[in-house]
Design a protein around this motif. Structure first.
Motif, short mmCIF file in Angstrom:
data_model
loop_
_atom_site.label_atom_id
_atom_site.label_comp_id
_atom_site.label_asym_id
_atom_site.label_seq_id
_atom_site.Cartn_x
_atom_site.Cartn_y
_atom_site.Cartn_z
N GLU A 18 0.84 -1.19 0.00
CA GLU A 18 0.00 0.00 0.00
C GLU A 18 0.87 1.24 0.00
OE1 GLU A 18 -2.32 -0.37 3.52
OE2 GLU A 18 -0.67 0.10 4.88
N ALA A 19 0.25 2.37 -0.31
CA ALA A 19 0.95 3.65 -0.32
C ALA A 19 -0.05 4.76 -0.03
CB ALA A 19 1.63 3.89 -1.67
N GLU A 20 0.46 5.85 0.51
CA GLU A 20 -0.38 7.01 0.82
C GLU A 20 -0.14 8.11 -0.20
OE1 GLU A 20 -0.71 10.51 4.22
OE2 GLU A 20 0.24 8.60 4.73
N ILE A 21 -1.22 8.68 -0.72
CA ILE A 21 -1.11 9.78 -1.66
C ILE A 21 -0.65 11.02 -0.89
CG2 ILE A 21 -2.35 11.31 -3.23
CD1 ILE A 21 -4.21 9.00 -3.86
N VAL A 22 0.50 11.56 -1.27
CA VAL A 22 1.03 12.76 -0.63
C VAL A 22 0.66 14.00 -1.44
CG1 VAL A 22 3.13 13.98 0.04
CG2 VAL A 22 2.94 11.52 0.43
N ARG A 23 0.82 13.92 -2.75
CA ARG A 23 0.59 15.10 -3.59
C ARG A 23 0.31 14.67 -5.02
NH1 ARG A 23 4.57 18.85 -6.20
NH2 ARG A 23 6.11 17.33 -5.50
N TRP A 24 -0.77 15.18 -5.56
CA TRP A 24 -1.06 14.97 -6.97
C TRP A 24 -0.20 15.92 -7.80
CZ3 TRP A 24 -3.40 11.01 -9.12
CH2 TRP A 24 -4.32 10.26 -8.38
N GLU A 40 2.72 11.78 -6.20
CA GLU A 40 3.78 11.48 -5.24
C GLU A 40 3.16 10.70 -4.09
OE1 GLU A 40 5.50 14.71 -2.84
OE2 GLU A 40 7.43 14.15 -3.71
N VAL A 41 3.71 9.53 -3.80
CA VAL A 41 3.16 8.68 -2.75
C VAL A 41 4.24 8.37 -1.73
CG1 VAL A 41 1.50 7.64 -4.35
CG2 VAL A 41 3.68 6.49 -3.94
N GLU A 42 3.81 8.05 -0.53
CA GLU A 42 4.72 7.64 0.54
C GLU A 42 4.41 6.21 0.92
OE1 GLU A 42 6.42 9.11 4.86
OE2 GLU A 42 4.43 9.76 4.22
N THR A 43 5.43 5.37 0.88
CA THR A 43 5.30 4.00 1.31
C THR A 43 5.99 3.84 2.65
OG1 THR A 43 7.38 3.22 0.34
CG2 THR A 43 5.47 3.35 -1.13
N ALA A 44 6.03 2.64 3.14
CA ALA A 44 6.73 2.38 4.39
C ALA A 44 8.23 2.49 4.22
CB ALA A 44 6.37 0.98 4.90
N LYS A 45 8.71 2.62 3.00
CA LYS A 45 10.14 2.70 2.74
C LYS A 45 10.61 4.10 2.35
CE LYS A 45 10.77 -1.78 3.25
NZ LYS A 45 11.52 -2.33 4.38
N ALA A 46 9.83 4.79 1.52
CA ALA A 46 10.31 6.07 1.01
C ALA A 46 9.16 6.82 0.37
CB ALA A 46 11.43 5.86 -0.02
N GLU A 64 -8.05 11.24 -2.45
CA GLU A 64 -7.57 12.54 -2.04
C GLU A 64 -6.18 12.42 -1.43
OE1 GLU A 64 -10.31 14.32 0.62
OE2 GLU A 64 -11.96 14.40 -0.83
N GLU A 65 -5.50 13.54 -1.33
CA GLU A 65 -4.19 13.54 -0.67
C GLU A 65 -4.37 13.14 0.78
OE1 GLU A 65 -2.78 17.47 -1.38
OE2 GLU A 65 -2.26 17.07 -3.47
N GLY A 66 -3.57 12.19 1.23
CA GLY A 66 -3.70 11.63 2.57
C GLY A 66 -4.40 10.29 2.58
N THR A 67 -4.94 9.87 1.42
CA THR A 67 -5.63 8.58 1.33
C THR A 67 -4.62 7.47 1.13
OG1 THR A 67 -7.55 9.65 0.33
CG2 THR A 67 -7.36 7.26 0.06
N GLU A 68 -4.81 6.35 1.82
CA GLU A 68 -3.98 5.17 1.63
C GLU A 68 -4.67 4.24 0.65
OE1 GLU A 68 -2.92 3.21 5.22
OE2 GLU A 68 -1.45 4.74 5.81
N LYS A 227 1.98 5.56 10.60
CA LYS A 227 1.92 5.04 9.25
C LYS A 227 3.07 5.61 8.45
CE LYS A 227 -1.39 8.63 7.85
NZ LYS A 227 -2.71 8.88 7.26
N GLY A 228 3.20 5.15 7.22
CA GLY A 228 4.32 5.59 6.40
C GLY A 228 5.65 5.18 7.01
#
Length: 448
Positions: A18-24, A40-46, A64-68, A227-228
């Motif tokens: 999974e990944a979290e949306i940081v910025r479209w 731009e997404v944030e995973t548990a790694k980077a 939306e930004e902030g959605t996993e 998270k992240g």
């Protein structure tokens, strides 16, 4: 006739699900090129940018930004074909982040005056908020402004966006103090202090008509999601404590000669050598003498696996949390090469652009906690590694040198190790050798 293709969150590798949306990075209606980063997404790694394998017109965004989102969930749809300017009938086949097949992406341009598509990150298609006057909370407080009706919110960095999201500040209602209304970290922090935080989508009028919502440590406390990167670190540290029976030994060492040696190296006009690089060179030499500490325990097979290469991790504190970038094949690098690689990885950690591959695969970790102004520590081992060398601050202290009391540059060294892979004698021998190299750098000449 244009064909609408759906682009799903790709497999990001490293077992990530999974990944979290940081910025479209694109809006509905933008023209995108093949392999152009779209989110731009944030995973548990980077934190990584995801390229779209299709070229055409963005018709919808999902999340939306902030959605996993789980791997395989829809990210956006793209209209490709003759009616999509710049579009192409086939994608690149790109499914992994960081693997592109085209030249630099073309500049994005708008082709519609209003968004089209079932769902966008900014709300229902074509929705516009009514104009509102600026509401001032008073001198010295953050200003809340009318909701922006279209386009991305100008924020100086994804870290500021995350701070706002976790604090409940709707950036669309915040007036930035930076150039051209750019929202800075100070703006978000001031909004939190002033109590102007309110959930995304809340009416602006509520700010003026109702008491401000304040973030305060009450009985329930302030809740911050794990998270992240922070969540991944929490999981790894918890696992390390559960599985690894660790022990720590430490020693004070006179680092005066090491500092003099570094000063002599850097006076020659060649590229500067960092202290961290010299400590890393000492580590690899010590691991060559005590390879038991360059290993891990295979719990399923009940075996200790000793490795013949040193991938050296080093702890780096960032605004997103603690990360441990890895220098590949550190045992085969000289001090100059180590300095350059440490600098590159540190900058990538600071900007949040480390790849998953640069954050995994370490076999031994070097932790320079002296940068925080402390002398000693008993760190948690970076699972599944077997040991971590800690280095405290180097400070002038009274020291007996050549039979006389003198002021010398002293450092405390500590080694936390997995007691399953070796006993105290091996750990002590490793640490003593490291201390000897710090006190007499010429000892390293034997291993060059």
């Amino acid at each position: 006739m244009a064909q609408v293709l759906e682009f799903k969150l790709p497999d990001l590798g490293e077992g990530l699900t999974e990944a979290e949306i940081v910025r479209w990075l694109v809006q509905v209606g933008d023209v995108v090129a093949i392999d152009q980063p779209v989110v731009e997404v944030e995973t548990a790694k980077a934190m990584v940018e995801v390229p779209c394998p299709y070229g055409g017109v963005v018709t919808a965004r999902f999340g939306e930004e902030g959605t996993e989102l789980p791997v395989g969930a829809p990210l956006l749809t793209v209209a490709v074909g003759p009616s999509a300017p710049g579009g192409e009938g086939e994608g690149s086949g790109n499914v992994l982040v960081g693997y592109g097949t085209s030249d630099a992406p073309a500049r994005r341009r708008r082709v519609r005056s209003a968004p089209v598509g079932p769902v966008t990150a900014d709300g229902p298609t074509g929705a516009r908020r009514p104009d509102r006057p600026v509401v001032s909370t008073g001198a010295g407080h953050a200003r809340v402004t009318a909701a922006r009706t279209e386009g991305p919110v100008p924020v100086i960095s994804p870290l500021v966006r995350r701070l706002a999201r976790e604090g409940g500040v709707d950036l669309r209602h915040l007036a930035g103090s930076g150039p051209e209304g750019l929202i800075l970290r100070a703006d978000v922090e001031e909004a939190l202090r002033a109590g102007t935080a309110h959930p995304a989508g809340a009416p602006v009028a509520a700010v003026a008509q109702a008491p401000a919502v304040r973030i305060s440590p009450d009985r329930d406390g302030i809740r911050t999601p794990l998270k992240g990167v922070r969540g991944a670190v929490a999981d790894k540290l918890s696992r390390s404590r559960r599985e690894i029976p660790d022990a720590t030994c430490w020693v004070d060492a006179d680092a005066t000669e090491l500092m003099r040696a570094r000063a002599a190296m850097n006076a020659a006009g060649a590229p500067k050598i960092s202290l961290l690089a010299l400590l890393a060179r000492i580590c690899t030499a010590a691991l060559a003498r005590h390879p038991e500490l360059n290993s891990y325990v295979d719990t399923d097979a009940r075996e200790v696996v000793q490795l013949d290469h040193v991938h050296l991790g080093f702890a780096a504190q960032t605004e997103r949390g603690l990360v441990v970038p890895v220098v590949r094949d550190a045992h085969a690098r000289d001090a100059e090469s180590l300095t350059a690689e440490f600098a590159r990885l540190t900058e990538a950690a600071r900007t949040g652009t480390l790849t998953p591959g640069e954050l995994t695969g370490g076999t031994f970790t070097l932790n320079n906690y002296g940068v925080f102004g402390v002398d000693g520590s008993t760190p948690i081992i970076n699972h599944p590694e077997a040991a971590m060398l800690g280095v405290g601050r180097i400070v002038p202290k009274p020291w007996v040198h050549e039979g006389e009391l003198a002021v010398r540059q002293v450092v405390q060294l500590s080694l936390t190790f997995d007691h399953r892979v070796c006993d105290g004698g091996t750990a002590g021998g490793f640490l003593r050798y490291v201390a000897d190299c710090v006190e007499q750098p010429a000892v390293l000449l034997r291993t060059l």
